[in-house]
Design a protein around this motif. Structure first.
Motif, short mmCIF file in Angstrom:
data_model
loop_
_atom_site.label_atom_id
_atom_site.label_comp_id
_atom_site.label_asym_id
_atom_site.label_seq_id
_atom_site.Cartn_x
_atom_site.Cartn_y
_atom_site.Cartn_z
N PHE A 6 6.06 -3.61 -10.92
CA PHE A 6 4.84 -3.41 -10.16
C PHE A 6 3.62 -3.58 -11.05
CE2 PHE A 6 8.10 -1.04 -7.95
CZ PHE A 6 7.85 -1.33 -6.63
N ILE A 7 2.56 -4.10 -10.45
CA ILE A 7 1.25 -4.20 -11.08
C ILE A 7 0.31 -3.34 -10.25
CG2 ILE A 7 -0.66 -5.74 -11.69
CD1 ILE A 7 1.49 -8.04 -11.64
N ILE A 8 -0.43 -2.46 -10.90
CA ILE A 8 -1.35 -1.59 -10.19
C ILE A 8 -2.66 -2.33 -9.97
CG2 ILE A 8 -2.58 0.62 -10.19
CD1 ILE A 8 -0.40 1.59 -12.23
N THR A 15 -2.68 0.56 -4.28
CA THR A 15 -2.35 -0.80 -3.88
C THR A 15 -1.63 -1.42 -5.08
OG1 THR A 15 -4.33 -0.94 -2.53
CG2 THR A 15 -3.24 -3.01 -3.08
N LEU A 16 -0.40 -1.84 -4.86
CA LEU A 16 0.43 -2.39 -5.92
C LEU A 16 0.87 -3.80 -5.55
CD1 LEU A 16 2.86 0.65 -6.42
CD2 LEU A 16 0.68 0.23 -7.58
N GLU A 19 0.86 -1.19 0.00
CA GLU A 19 0.00 0.00 0.00
C GLU A 19 0.89 1.24 0.00
OE1 GLU A 19 -3.50 0.08 0.38
OE2 GLU A 19 -3.63 -2.10 0.26
N PHE A 20 0.51 2.25 -0.79
CA PHE A 20 1.25 3.51 -0.84
C PHE A 20 0.26 4.67 -0.78
CE2 PHE A 20 3.89 0.43 -3.09
CZ PHE A 20 5.13 0.66 -2.54
N GLU A 21 0.66 5.74 -0.10
CA GLU A 21 -0.17 6.93 -0.02
C GLU A 21 0.09 7.84 -1.20
OE1 GLU A 21 0.46 8.90 3.71
OE2 GLU A 21 -0.30 7.21 4.88
N GLN A 22 -0.90 8.66 -1.52
CA GLN A 22 -0.77 9.66 -2.57
C GLN A 22 0.50 10.47 -2.34
OE1 GLN A 22 -4.10 12.32 -2.73
NE2 GLN A 22 -3.18 13.61 -4.30
N GLY A 23 1.25 10.73 -3.42
CA GLY A 23 2.47 11.51 -3.33
C GLY A 23 3.72 10.70 -3.07
N THR A 24 3.59 9.43 -2.76
CA THR A 24 4.75 8.58 -2.48
C THR A 24 5.50 8.29 -3.78
OG1 THR A 24 3.60 7.52 -0.65
CG2 THR A 24 5.52 6.37 -1.54
N THR A 25 6.83 8.43 -3.73
CA THR A 25 7.66 8.05 -4.87
C THR A 25 7.99 6.57 -4.73
OG1 THR A 25 8.59 10.27 -5.07
CG2 THR A 25 9.84 8.47 -6.08
N ILE A 26 7.59 5.79 -5.72
CA ILE A 26 7.84 4.34 -5.71
C ILE A 26 9.31 4.08 -6.04
CG2 ILE A 26 7.16 2.09 -6.65
CD1 ILE A 26 4.93 3.60 -5.12
#
Length: 151
Positions: A61-63, A108-109, A43-50
């Motif tokens: 990654f698969i979205i 969610t990736l 799980e990643f929050e908005q604005g997070t750099t992957i």
């Protein structure tokens, strides 16, 4: 419901997700069932750099949910949504990332790491064929865009 049954349903859902992706569309379900356990949900929050351009890549990654911006600095290259993949070149070649990926929304990736993927394609070359087809298609499209720019 037992934990084992829950895991099986999750495996089926992962196989269906993989089957819906162009990169794995022609791969038989029994082979995707070997790939599905390699998918790690994050799980990643908005604005997070992957990941950032220039970093060494070792996964794709698969979205599953959300929107990802692919960019070079402040220049947007693509906006990707559910059932799209990014970073897939890093599964085949651990070179530096050619662009950055940032969450436009909460996401969610599913992550697939390079080393277990290599081990799987040793026994399941059909998975590598799907990658080769997609990469060839992208290369042809890029060549066509280059020709259009020159004209």
């Amino acid at each position: 419901m037992s934990q084992n049954t829950g895991d099986r349903l999750l495996l089926i859902e992962k196989v269906l997700l993989l089957k819906s992706l162009p990169i794995f569309r022609d791969t038989p379900e029994n082979i995707l069932a070997d790939l599905a356990p390699l998918m790690e949900e994050e799980e990643f929050e908005q604005g997070t750099t992957i990941f950032r351009e220039g970093e060494i890549g070792d996964c794709m990654f698969i979205i599953n949910r959300g929107v990802i911006n692919i960019h070079k600095g402040s220049v947007g290259l693509a906006e990707l949504g559910e059932k799209e993949v990014f970073g897939e070149l890093s599964l085949l070649d651990a070179e530096t990332r050619s662009a950055s990926a940032t969450c436009k929304t909460d996401c969610t990736l599913f992550r697939i790491n390079q080393e277990p993927f290599y081990e799987l394609i040793d026994s399941r070359p059909e998975i590598a064929r799907g990658f080769i087809k997609i990469l060839c298609k992208r290369l042809r499209a890029q060549n066509e865009r280059s020709v259009q720019i020159v004209k």
